[in-house]
Design an enzyme around this catalytic site. Structure first.
Site, PDB file in Angstrom:
ATOM      1  N   TYR A  73       0.830  -1.209   0.000  1.00 14.45           N
ATOM      2  CA  TYR A  73       0.000   0.000   0.000  1.00 14.45           C
ATOM      3  C   TYR A  73       0.860   1.254   0.000  1.00 14.45           C
ATOM      4  CZ  TYR A  73      -3.857   3.152   1.079  1.00 14.45           C
ATOM      5  OH  TYR A  73      -4.775   4.151   1.027  1.00 14.45           O
ATOM      6  N   PHE A 125      -6.106  20.456 -24.211  1.00 16.70           N
ATOM      7  CA  PHE A 125      -6.918  19.264 -24.477  1.00 16.70           C
ATOM      8  C   PHE A 125      -8.252  19.373 -23.725  1.00 16.70           C
ATOM      9  CE2 PHE A 125      -8.209  14.830 -23.611  1.00 16.70           C
ATOM     10  CZ  PHE A 125      -8.497  14.489 -24.914  1.00 16.70           C
ATOM     11  N   ASP A 126      -9.284  18.677 -24.220  1.00 13.20           N
ATOM     12  CA  ASP A 126     -10.656  18.759 -23.651  1.00 13.20           C
ATOM     13  C   ASP A 126     -10.698  18.588 -22.130  1.00 13.20           C
ATOM     14  OD1 ASP A 126     -10.647  18.096 -26.320  1.00 13.20           O
ATOM     15  OD2 ASP A 126     -12.325  16.713 -26.192  1.00 13.20           O
ATOM     16  N   ASP A 216       1.680  19.444 -20.344  1.00  7.79           N
ATOM     17  CA  ASP A 216       0.786  18.301 -20.523  1.00  7.79           C
ATOM     18  C   ASP A 216       1.563  17.369 -21.440  1.00  7.79           C
ATOM     19  OD1 ASP A 216      -0.971  16.432 -21.428  1.00  7.79           O
ATOM     20  OD2 ASP A 216      -2.627  17.804 -21.800  1.00  7.79           O
ATOM     21  N   ALA A 218       1.449  14.052 -22.378  1.00  7.42           N
ATOM     22  CA  ALA A 218       0.932  12.768 -22.880  1.00  7.42           C
ATOM     23  C   ALA A 218       1.780  12.199 -24.031  1.00  7.42           C
ATOM     24  CB  ALA A 218      -0.518  12.927 -23.311  1.00  7.42           C
ATOM     25  N   LYS A 259      -0.543   7.068 -23.257  1.00  3.83           N
ATOM     26  CA  LYS A 259      -0.009   7.391 -24.583  1.00  3.83           C
ATOM     27  C   LYS A 259       1.478   7.016 -24.616  1.00  3.83           C
ATOM     28  CE  LYS A 259      -3.764  10.213 -24.405  1.00  3.83           C
ATOM     29  NZ  LYS A 259      -4.641  10.277 -23.233  1.00  3.83           N
ATOM     30  N   HIS A 450     -20.997  14.318 -27.172  1.00  2.00           N
ATOM     31  CA  HIS A 450     -20.520  13.411 -28.226  1.00  2.00           C
ATOM     32  C   HIS A 450     -20.459  11.945 -27.805  1.00  2.00           C
ATOM     33  CE1 HIS A 450     -17.023  14.698 -25.937  1.00  2.00           C
ATOM     34  NE2 HIS A 450     -16.370  13.646 -26.368  1.00  2.00           N
TER      35      HIS A 450
HETATM   36  N1  F0G Z   1      -3.849  15.489 -22.339  1.00  2.00           N
HETATM   37  C1  F0G Z   1      -3.852  15.151 -23.648  1.00  2.00           C
HETATM   38  C2  F0G Z   1      -3.013  15.928 -24.608  1.00  2.00           C
HETATM   39  C3  F0G Z   1      -4.647  14.070 -24.078  1.00  2.00           C
HETATM   40  O1  F0G Z   1      -4.658  13.760 -25.369  1.00  2.00           O
HETATM   41  C4  F0G Z   1      -5.409  13.343 -23.138  1.00  2.00           C
HETATM   42  C5  F0G Z   1      -6.249  12.233 -23.557  1.00  2.00           C
HETATM   43  C6  F0G Z   1      -5.354  13.741 -21.789  1.00  2.00           C
HETATM   44  C7  F0G Z   1      -4.558  14.806 -21.426  1.00  2.00           C
HETATM   45  C8  F0G Z   1      -6.151  13.035 -20.727  1.00  2.00           C
HETATM   46  O2  F0G Z   1      -5.562  11.816 -20.419  1.00  2.00           O
HETATM   47  O3  F0G Z   1      -7.263  10.116 -21.093  1.00  2.00           O
HETATM   48  O4  F0G Z   1      -5.374   9.558 -19.540  1.00  2.00           O
HETATM   49  O5  F0G Z   1      -7.241  10.967 -18.776  1.00  2.00           O
HETATM   50  N2  F0G Z   1      -6.523  11.974 -24.762  1.00  2.00           N
HETATM   51  C9  F0G Z   1      -7.265  10.831 -25.286  1.00  2.00           C
HETATM   52  C10 F0G Z   1      -7.475  10.988 -26.774  1.00  2.00           C
HETATM   53  C11 F0G Z   1      -8.506  10.487 -24.542  1.00  2.00           C
HETATM   54  O6  F0G Z   1      -8.197  10.160 -27.354  1.00  2.00           O
HETATM   55  O7  F0G Z   1      -6.899  11.877 -27.377  1.00  2.00           O
HETATM   56  P1  F0G Z   1      -6.407  10.543 -19.930  1.00  2.00           P
END
Ligand code: F0G
Length: 458
Positions: A73, A125-126, A216, A218, A259, A450
């Site tokens: 843990y 990112f969204d 960020d 990823a 990623k 979506h």
């Molecule tokens: N930042 C970027 C640039 C991303 O592309 C994503 C996720 C996230 C943060 C969030 O990360 O999914 O691990 O919580 N992108 C995916 C996509 C979902 O399809 O582009 P996560």
């Protein structure tokens, strides 16, 4: 002329058989899914390009690392191994695991952000934007204008426009800006990279104003590959050297390990500041789990550690990004318009020019996604009016400049033969493109519509 052909630096040890339905069967499946690609059973998809996130194939080294997982843990050996890898590779002293990227955003932003704050960035990112707006703060996009020019082959379309950034700081004042987010590569902009030169310039401005710079991260190693192959002075540097330099300009990072750590789940935060790390600890414990696992199992942390090392090897990245380019080239050869240059993880097809007869409020990119599924069993994702959703105040539909079908390629999963099928599918649709009609929404949720919207064909 006699150059040795290039091939992937791996061979396949295990395969996962795929089911192929007939076109008629797919017509029924997508009708049953009410024309939302998210609602399909994955089994009914032949080539799944809905995302490159968590859909990667792990290596034999990663699979064997799983067996070393220490599930203690607190203070597990696997946490220490992941932390040490991140310290060595990326240079952050403080490391906090989270279950995925948006969870890292949630924990970090809980510690750093408050209502009415401003967060400049390059097309957030969204989920990043979501976590900012959820806290009643505002994301300000400072990306260079080239990002919206589909045909411009600018090598670093993810760059920040330094004048826009300066104007944002001048307009809102430093006290309103708790940090800046730089997304490498910029997913929203088409998987486009940020140059080292630009990273440096952004960092200088942030330092001048005492604004922490958060990456960020990823797709950080894909970004490093583009620096090596496109930016002067980096050709002879290793990816690991470039990555080290990139992060040397950052004060912190959030990571979706799904990623560029080539795993199926996981994430983390990296920080230099002990103070911010301590503040994050509270939110990690509240939302994710104890600070040395944060929602990850020991075995997942082992796989991340191994994956980070593999994803920063040139040969791996060359194979990965060449495959994305291969798909882009094959589609372009057919005369089908795509966002140029090809990004690091995906190809974006321009649905507005593909289906000029379908107005934006009848969702041309969604229609193209449905058509590609029916034609070839390929699943992409709409990045257009459906995703852009409604304005929270006026409830009017927002119509983005670009209407795209994103074809995101999972890492080490498909061969170029699969890519040929994708291009072939698009070619079939292109040949009869004037026959297609748009869609009408039957049901939509009040937010993030979506994922669950249902449609009918007009
Ligand atoms: N930042 C970027 C640039 C991303 O592309 C994503 C996720 C996230 C943060 C969030 O990360 O999914 O691990 O919580 N992108 C995916 C996509 C979902 O399809 O582009 P996560």
């Amino acid at each position: 002329m006699n150059k040795q052909p290039y091939a992937e630096p791996w061979r396949i040890k295990m395969v996962e058989p795929l089911k192929t339905l007939s076109k008629e069967q797919r017509e029924i499946k997508i009708k049953e899914a009410e024309y939302n690609l998210f609602s399909l059973d994955a089994e009914d998809v032949y080539i799944d390009l809905i995302t490159d996130s968590g859909t990667n194939a792990m290596s034999d080294r990663q699979w064997s690392a799983l067996m070393l997982g220490d599930e203690s843990y607190a203070g597990s050996r696997s946490y220490l191994r992941m932390k040490q890898t991140i310290q060595e590779l990326l240079g952050f002293e403080y490391v906090m695991p989270t279950h995925q990227g948006r969870a890292a955003e949630n924990v970090l932003f809980s510690a750093m952000l408050k209502a009415k704050d401003i967060v400049p960035g390059n097309a957030h990112f969204d989920t990043t934007k979501g976590h900012i707006e959820f806290r009643h703060a505002t994301a300000v996009d400072c990306t260079v204008d080239e990002v919206n020019k589909m045909d411009s082959d600018h090598p670093f379309k993810g760059n920040v426009d330094i004048d826009k950034l300066k104007a944002c700081i001048a307009e809102h004042g430093v006290e309103k800006i708790p940090f800046m987010v730089l997304t490498v590569t910029c997913n929203t902009g088409g998987g486009q990279p940020v140059s080292m030169n630009n990273i440096q310039a952004v960092s200088e401005i942030c330092k001048q104003h005492d604004i922490p710079l958060i990456f960020d991260s990823a797709r950080f190693s894909e970004n490093a590959y583009f620096i090596k192959t496109r930016e002067d002075g980096y050709q002879d540097k290793s990816i690991k050297e470039i990555v080290k330099e990139m992060f040397s300009y950052a004060d912190g990072m959030t990571m979706s390990a799904k990623k560029d750590a080539i795993v199926n789940i996981g994430g983390f935060i990296g920080l230099r500041s002990e103070k911010i790390y301590r503040e994050c600890c509270t939110f990690s414990i509240m939302f994710e789990g104890y600070i040395t696992y944060g929602g990850m199992s020991g075995r997942d942390m082992e796989a991340v550690a191994a994956g980070l090392i593999e994803s920063t090897e040139y040969d791996y990245l060359h194979a990965r990004i060449s495959q994305v380019k291969y798909l882009g080239d094959e589609i372009s050869k057919l005369g089908i318009p795509i966002v140029k240059p090809a990004g690091g993880h995906a190809i974006y097809v321009d649905a507005k020019s593909f289906f000029p007869q379908i107005p934006q409020n009848q969702y041309p990119a969604q229609a193209l996604g449905v058509a590609l599924y029916i034609e070839a069993g390929v699943r992409g994702v709409e990045i257009g009016t459906v995703l852009a959703d409604r304005d929270p105040e006026t409830r009017q539909e927002r119509t983005p400049k670009m209407e795209l079908l994103r074809l995101a390629i999972p890492r080490r999963v498909y061969t170029n033969n699969h890519m040929d099928v994708v291009a072939w599918g698009l070619q079939q649709i292109w040949a009869k493109r004037e026959q297609y009609r748009g869609l009408k929404i039957k049901f939509e949720a009040p937010i993030m519509r979506h994922f669950t919207a249902t449609f009918e064909v007009l």
